[in-house]
Design a protein around this motif. Sequence first.
Motif, PDB file in Angstrom:
ATOM      1  N   ASP A  35      48.281  50.061  37.591  1.00 30.83           N
ATOM      2  CA  ASP A  35      48.893  50.958  36.606  1.00 30.83           C
ATOM      3  C   ASP A  35      48.616  50.537  35.164  1.00 30.83           C
ATOM      4  OD1 ASP A  35      50.661  48.733  37.489  1.00 30.83           O
ATOM      5  OD2 ASP A  35      51.880  49.450  35.817  1.00 30.83           O
ATOM      6  N   VAL A  36      48.004  49.385  34.971  1.00 30.08           N
ATOM      7  CA  VAL A  36      47.719  48.918  33.599  1.00 30.08           C
ATOM      8  C   VAL A  36      46.278  48.423  33.508  1.00 30.08           C
ATOM      9  CG1 VAL A  36      50.056  48.266  32.880  1.00 30.08           C
ATOM     10  CG2 VAL A  36      48.650  46.614  34.136  1.00 30.08           C
ATOM     11  N   SER A  37      45.772  48.340  32.289  1.00 26.69           N
ATOM     12  CA  SER A  37      44.432  47.797  32.060  1.00 26.69           C
ATOM     13  C   SER A  37      44.547  46.601  31.126  1.00 26.69           C
ATOM     14  CB  SER A  37      43.541  48.867  31.431  1.00 26.69           C
ATOM     15  OG  SER A  37      44.042  49.190  30.149  1.00 26.69           O
ATOM     16  N   VAL A  38      43.466  45.860  31.026  1.00 28.72           N
ATOM     17  CA  VAL A  38      43.454  44.714  30.098  1.00 28.72           C
ATOM     18  C   VAL A  38      43.799  45.203  28.688  1.00 28.72           C
ATOM     19  CG1 VAL A  38      41.960  42.990  29.000  1.00 28.72           C
ATOM     20  CG2 VAL A  38      41.843  43.347  31.484  1.00 28.72           C
ATOM     21  N   GLU A  39      43.293  46.377  28.356  1.00 26.34           N
ATOM     22  CA  GLU A  39      43.532  46.935  27.018  1.00 26.34           C
ATOM     23  C   GLU A  39      45.026  47.134  26.733  1.00 26.34           C
ATOM     24  OE1 GLU A  39      40.825  50.237  26.120  1.00 26.34           O
ATOM     25  OE2 GLU A  39      42.397  50.991  24.778  1.00 26.34           O
ATOM     26  N   ASP A  40      45.804  47.439  27.792  1.00 28.88           N
ATOM     27  CA  ASP A  40      47.239  47.703  27.614  1.00 28.88           C
ATOM     28  C   ASP A  40      48.059  46.448  27.330  1.00 28.88           C
ATOM     29  OD1 ASP A  40      46.826  50.387  28.237  1.00 28.88           O
ATOM     30  OD2 ASP A  40      47.115  50.048  30.392  1.00 28.88           O
ATOM     31  N   ILE A  41      47.511  45.282  27.685  1.00 30.67           N
ATOM     32  CA  ILE A  41      48.310  44.052  27.618  1.00 30.67           C
ATOM     33  C   ILE A  41      47.977  43.278  26.348  1.00 30.67           C
ATOM     34  CG2 ILE A  41      48.785  41.831  28.747  1.00 30.67           C
ATOM     35  CD1 ILE A  41      48.342  43.215  31.423  1.00 30.67           C
ATOM     36  N   ASP A  42      48.961  43.219  25.461  1.00 29.28           N
ATOM     37  CA  ASP A  42      48.749  42.510  24.197  1.00 29.28           C
ATOM     38  C   ASP A  42      49.493  41.183  24.158  1.00 29.28           C
ATOM     39  OD1 ASP A  42      47.114  44.488  22.972  1.00 29.28           O
ATOM     40  OD2 ASP A  42      48.900  45.724  22.686  1.00 29.28           O
ATOM     41  N   GLU A  43      50.628  41.139  24.849  1.00 27.06           N
ATOM     42  CA  GLU A  43      51.437  39.927  24.781  1.00 27.06           C
ATOM     43  C   GLU A  43      51.595  39.335  26.169  1.00 27.06           C
ATOM     44  OE1 GLU A  43      54.987  41.308  22.801  1.00 27.06           O
ATOM     45  OE2 GLU A  43      54.156  40.602  20.896  1.00 27.06           O
ATOM     46  N   LEU A  44      51.141  38.103  26.300  1.00 27.86           N
ATOM     47  CA  LEU A  44      51.153  37.428  27.593  1.00 27.86           C
ATOM     48  C   LEU A  44      51.151  35.933  27.324  1.00 27.86           C
ATOM     49  CD1 LEU A  44      50.861  37.915  30.698  1.00 27.86           C
ATOM     50  CD2 LEU A  44      48.384  37.739  30.378  1.00 27.86           C
ATOM     51  N   ASP A  45      51.942  35.186  28.106  1.00 31.39           N
ATOM     52  CA  ASP A  45      52.060  33.753  27.846  1.00 31.39           C
ATOM     53  C   ASP A  45      51.354  32.891  28.881  1.00 31.39           C
ATOM     54  OD1 ASP A  45      53.869  34.104  25.562  1.00 31.39           O
ATOM     55  OD2 ASP A  45      55.261  34.879  27.073  1.00 31.39           O
ATOM     56  N   PHE A  46      51.384  33.323  30.144  1.00 29.46           N
ATOM     57  CA  PHE A  46      50.793  32.502  31.205  1.00 29.46           C
ATOM     58  C   PHE A  46      50.083  33.386  32.230  1.00 29.46           C
ATOM     59  CE2 PHE A  46      54.439  30.267  29.531  1.00 29.46           C
ATOM     60  CZ  PHE A  46      53.928  29.005  29.281  1.00 29.46           C
ATOM     61  N   ILE A  47      48.937  32.893  32.703  1.00 25.85           N
ATOM     62  CA  ILE A  47      48.161  33.567  33.747  1.00 25.85           C
ATOM     63  C   ILE A  47      48.023  32.581  34.905  1.00 25.85           C
ATOM     64  CG2 ILE A  47      45.927  34.590  34.333  1.00 25.85           C
ATOM     65  CD1 ILE A  47      45.562  34.969  31.203  1.00 25.85           C
ATOM     66  N   LEU A  48      48.491  32.986  36.079  1.00 26.97           N
ATOM     67  CA  LEU A  48      48.386  32.127  37.259  1.00 26.97           C
ATOM     68  C   LEU A  48      47.396  32.742  38.231  1.00 26.97           C
ATOM     69  CD1 LEU A  48      51.103  31.226  35.965  1.00 26.97           C
ATOM     70  CD2 LEU A  48      51.997  30.939  38.278  1.00 26.97           C
ATOM     71  N   CYS A  49      46.447  31.940  38.722  1.00 25.14           N
ATOM     72  CA  CYS A  49      45.485  32.445  39.697  1.00 25.14           C
ATOM     73  C   CYS A  49      45.546  31.606  40.959  1.00 25.14           C
ATOM     74  CB  CYS A  49      44.069  32.421  39.130  1.00 25.14           C
ATOM     75  SG  CYS A  49      43.797  33.718  37.914  1.00 25.14           S
ATOM     76  N   THR A  50      45.728  32.288  42.099  1.00 28.54           N
ATOM     77  CA  THR A  50      45.832  31.572  43.371  1.00 28.54           C
ATOM     78  C   THR A  50      44.477  31.091  43.861  1.00 28.54           C
ATOM     79  OG1 THR A  50      45.583  33.616  44.684  1.00 28.54           O
ATOM     80  CG2 THR A  50      47.837  32.935  44.097  1.00 28.54           C
ATOM     81  N   HIS A  51      43.426  31.891  43.576  1.00 29.80           N
ATOM     82  CA  HIS A  51      42.071  31.504  43.989  1.00 29.80           C
ATOM     83  C   HIS A  51      41.060  32.291  43.171  1.00 29.80           C
ATOM     84  CE1 HIS A  51      42.850  34.991  46.571  1.00 29.80           C
ATOM     85  NE2 HIS A  51      41.578  35.050  46.941  1.00 29.80           N
ATOM     86  N   GLY A  52      39.780  32.045  43.450  1.00 31.38           N
ATOM     87  CA  GLY A  52      38.753  32.522  42.531  1.00 31.38           C
ATOM     88  C   GLY A  52      38.100  33.834  42.874  1.00 31.38           C
ATOM     89  N   HIS A  53      38.541  34.494  43.938  1.00 27.86           N
ATOM     90  CA  HIS A  53      37.909  35.760  44.300  1.00 27.86           C
ATOM     91  C   HIS A  53      38.135  36.810  43.207  1.00 27.86           C
ATOM     92  CE1 HIS A  53      37.694  34.890  48.923  1.00 27.86           C
ATOM     93  NE2 HIS A  53      36.670  34.382  48.255  1.00 27.86           N
ATOM     94  N   GLU A  54      37.119  37.687  43.102  1.00 24.64           N
ATOM     95  CA  GLU A  54      37.104  38.752  42.101  1.00 24.64           C
ATOM     96  C   GLU A  54      38.444  39.513  42.016  1.00 24.64           C
ATOM     97  OE1 GLU A  54      34.178  39.315  40.515  1.00 24.64           O
ATOM     98  OE2 GLU A  54      34.731  41.136  39.434  1.00 24.64           O
ATOM     99  N   ASP A  55      39.018  39.825  43.177  1.00 28.45           N
ATOM    100  CA  ASP A  55      40.217  40.674  43.190  1.00 28.45           C
ATOM    101  C   ASP A  55      41.497  39.907  42.852  1.00 28.45           C
ATOM    102  OD1 ASP A  55      39.632  39.483  45.770  1.00 28.45           O
ATOM    103  OD2 ASP A  55      41.226  40.694  46.634  1.00 28.45           O
ATOM    104  N   HIS A  56      41.339  38.665  42.364  1.00 28.72           N
ATOM    105  CA  HIS A  56      42.483  37.864  41.928  1.00 28.72           C
ATOM    106  C   HIS A  56      42.242  37.236  40.559  1.00 28.72           C
ATOM    107  CE1 HIS A  56      44.393  37.968  45.955  1.00 28.72           C
ATOM    108  NE2 HIS A  56      43.145  38.306  46.244  1.00 28.72           N
ATOM    109  N   PHE A  57      40.965  37.204  40.204  1.00 25.54           N
ATOM    110  CA  PHE A  57      40.546  36.407  39.050  1.00 25.54           C
ATOM    111  C   PHE A  57      39.805  37.246  38.018  1.00 25.54           C
ATOM    112  CE2 PHE A  57      37.344  33.110  37.528  1.00 25.54           C
ATOM    113  CZ  PHE A  57      38.239  32.440  36.711  1.00 25.54           C
ATOM    114  N   ALA A  58      39.436  38.482  38.394  1.00 30.85           N
ATOM    115  CA  ALA A  58      38.509  39.266  37.560  1.00 30.85           C
ATOM    116  C   ALA A  58      38.951  39.367  36.110  1.00 30.85           C
ATOM    117  CB  ALA A  58      38.347  40.663  38.149  1.00 30.85           C
ATOM    118  N   ASP A  59      40.241  39.571  35.872  1.00 37.86           N
ATOM    119  CA  ASP A  59      40.693  39.799  34.496  1.00 37.86           C
ATOM    120  C   ASP A  59      41.398  38.588  33.887  1.00 37.86           C
ATOM    121  OD1 ASP A  59      39.688  42.440  34.125  1.00 37.86           O
ATOM    122  OD2 ASP A  59      41.177  43.110  35.572  1.00 37.86           O
ATOM    123  N   ALA A  60      41.334  37.453  34.572  1.00 36.61           N
ATOM    124  CA  ALA A  60      41.997  36.256  34.039  1.00 36.61           C
ATOM    125  C   ALA A  60      41.340  35.800  32.740  1.00 36.61           C
ATOM    126  CB  ALA A  60      41.972  35.133  35.074  1.00 36.61           C
TER     127      ALA A  60
END
Length: 228
Positions: A35-60
């Motif tokens: 429901d959101v895009s990278v463009e929509d997110i301006d304020e964010l403090d922490f990004i957690l990634c469980t693993h490196g696959h595209e569908d978990h890490f693509a926008d990190a």
Amino acid sequence: MAQLTWHGHATFGLKTDSGHRVIIDPFLDDNPRCDVSVEDIDELDFILCTHGHEDHFADAIPLAKKTGAMLISTYEIVSYAGTQGVQNLHPMHIGGGHRFPFGHAKMTPALHGGQVAGEGAGPYTTMPGGFLLDMDGKRLYHAGDTALIVDMQLLRGRVDVALLPIGDNFTMGPEDAVRAVEFIEPGVVIPMHYGTWEVIDQDPHAFADAVGDRARTVVLEPGATWEF
Ligand code: NI
Ligand code: MN
């Protein structure tokens, strides 16, 4: 009470009482149910990634660069992100925990693939994991992508909210996810990692019926927020 928003697939946003904003496994722009895009997110403090696959890490990496949020993941993923110009990094690894301003995060084992997706990521692989997050007096378990593993029995009675994949094919399917609920005995289970593509289509309400009274199942629609 922390606010949890499902953005489809394994992507969850969290906002704590203290106002810290966290995103787990950001897969936004190429996620057909997000429901959101990278463009929509301006304020964010922490990004957690469980693993490196595209569908978990693509926008990190794009989100880390855009917002300055700290990327928290395995040593290998964080090392790779460092080669791509991300500076606010916190490496950790499975079995290890650390206290952050939003709460305590510990990485848990997952049985899955170790690729790190991205340009020039050739030498990078990692152990996939999950996260146990203590925030606002509750414990949340994001299982990541995983098969049913007996290690989940170590969490029995220690999890308030469990986010479990039910999609099958790449991860546990609904039957094994019900067994995971039996192992973990969470108060609440929220199904994830389904419906993104046809190959992982599942009926979350059928899953809720199968869980029965083992836990309260909360089925979210992408974009829906739930407080815990
Ligand atoms: Ni995966
Ligand atoms: Mn996945």
